[in-house]
Design an enzyme around this catalytic site. Structure first.
Site, PDB file in Angstrom:
ATOM      1  N   TYR A 183       0.848  -1.196   0.000  1.00 24.79           N
ATOM      2  CA  TYR A 183       0.000   0.000   0.000  1.00 24.79           C
ATOM      3  C   TYR A 183       0.880   1.240   0.000  1.00 24.79           C
ATOM      4  O   TYR A 183       1.558   1.530   0.990  1.00 24.79           O
ATOM      5  CB  TYR A 183      -0.918  -0.035   1.227  1.00 24.79           C
ATOM      6  CG  TYR A 183      -1.899   1.113   1.351  1.00 24.79           C
ATOM      7  CD1 TYR A 183      -2.190   1.977   0.301  1.00 24.79           C
ATOM      8  CD2 TYR A 183      -2.569   1.320   2.554  1.00 24.79           C
ATOM      9  CE1 TYR A 183      -3.097   3.002   0.438  1.00 24.79           C
ATOM     10  CE2 TYR A 183      -3.485   2.343   2.708  1.00 24.79           C
ATOM     11  CZ  TYR A 183      -3.750   3.183   1.643  1.00 24.79           C
ATOM     12  OH  TYR A 183      -4.658   4.205   1.793  1.00 24.79           O
TER      13      TYR A 183
ATOM     14  N   LYS B 128      -1.546  -1.252  -4.062  1.00 25.85           N
ATOM     15  CA  LYS B 128      -2.547  -0.183  -3.981  1.00 25.85           C
ATOM     16  C   LYS B 128      -1.780   1.130  -3.994  1.00 25.85           C
ATOM     17  O   LYS B 128      -1.112   1.469  -3.014  1.00 25.85           O
ATOM     18  CB  LYS B 128      -3.384  -0.319  -2.717  1.00 25.85           C
ATOM     19  CG  LYS B 128      -4.437   0.769  -2.526  1.00 25.85           C
ATOM     20  CD  LYS B 128      -5.161   0.575  -1.204  1.00 25.85           C
ATOM     21  CE  LYS B 128      -6.340   1.472  -0.966  1.00 25.85           C
ATOM     22  NZ  LYS B 128      -6.168   2.881  -1.219  1.00 25.85           N
TER      23      LYS B 128
END
Length: 315
Positions: free
Chosen positions: A139, A169
């Site tokens: 992330y 992400k």
């Protein structure tokens, strides 16, 4: 592992964690929210992420949130557990619990506050992603951790090469850097980023990318059919759904992911209350939005974007 070892795609809420007005974990509302996501047809859910206020939960609460999610979702879509923490050992303990609880995957940012360099980031993710057999999502969240993975040439590719990493992400505020991530690694890992607009549609159709993980999931009535249209290669329908989503999101969230009417999580939970959704209350250090003028402004966005009407039609 690589991108073909998972089917992760489409529209996922980064779920808020409902708390009571007294600050307790609201397990009944949490189950109700997960049932709402299932009814809306979302393609996955992230729990204990930034929107889930992991930073204000105890370890026991974070574990309970994952256990309830796995139980309530019951395999209808992937449950990814956020395990972000300040040290590798803390994150690894959360990861191992999530694996034992039956989560489908894991996600973490680089350690907050620490400002690690590229080699330190790779070492951190190598340890964490290999601590269980679960597929792992990196992330990139510069707003939250003050480190932008996409700003370091070659770093996303190094992370994509780690054995259990299957997705990234990328929530950088620099859209062109996000495109760089797509170009660099989408052949090897899945990329979740900012694709819910016409520019994003062009990228999904031609360059690559897999989905959005969206704070709170309020836009599901527009975003779920958008991704279904993308999967069907129906660009005309996807453009129409993208425009409806943009009419909502652009009036609530700024390009740097800050909130227009308050801190993003407080704004989200205020909006969910206006919609009658079980988002619950924020927990300190966040404060609820109670100013009547700001609440009226949020309500106007929900009405004028057509979201209230869309939810009514589905209800």
């Amino acid at each position: 592992m690589d991108r073909d070892d998972v089917t992760w795609h489409g529209y996922w809420p980064a779920a808020p964690t409902p708390f009571t007005a007294d600050g307790l974990l609201d397990e009944e509302s949490w189950r109700a929210l997960l049932r709402l996501y299932a009814a809306q047809g979302v393609h996955g859910v992230l729990v204990n992420g930034s929107t889930g206020e992991w930073f204000s939960q105890s370890t026991g609460e974070r574990r309970r949130v994952v256990e309830i999610a796995v139980d309530e979702v019951a395999g209808r879509f992937p449950v990814i557990a956020g395990v972000t923490a300040y040290t590798p050992d803390e994150a690894i303990a959360l990861a191992r619990h999530a694996a034992e609880a039956g989560a489908d995957g894991l996600l973490a940012t680089p350690p907050p506050y620490v400002h690690p360099g590229p080699d330190e980031i790779v070492h951190f993710y190598d340890r964490l992603s290999s601590a269980t057999a679960l597929p792992f999502m990196v992330y990139n969240w510069p707003r939250g951790v003050a480190v932008d993975i996409s700003a370091h040439p070659g770093l996303a590719a190094r992370l994509a090469d780690l054995d259990n990493v299957v997705a990234i992400k990328d929530s950088t505020g620099d859209w062109l850097r996000m495109l760089g991530t797509v170009e660099a690694v989408s052949d090897r890992v899945r990329v979740f980023g900012s694709f819910l607009h016409r520019r994003g549609l062009a990228v999904l159709m031609e360059l690559g990318g897999d989905g959005n993980i969206d704070g709170g999931g309020m836009g599901a009535p527009f975003a779920v059919p958008y991704y279904e249209a993308v999967a069907a290669h129906d660009a005309a329908a996807a453009r129409a759904w993208a425009d409806r989503y943009t009419a909502l999101s652009s009036r609530l969230i700024n390009p740097d992911y800050s909130g227009v009417f308050g801190s993003p999580i407080a704004q989200l939970k205020a909006a969910m209350r206006l919609l009658g959704q079980p988002g619950g209350h924020v927990r300190p250090p966040l404060l609820p939005i109670e100013d009547e003028a700001r609440l009226q402004a949020i309500d106007a966005v929900l009405t004028e974007s057509g979201l209230k009407a869309a939810l009514g039609a589905r209800g």
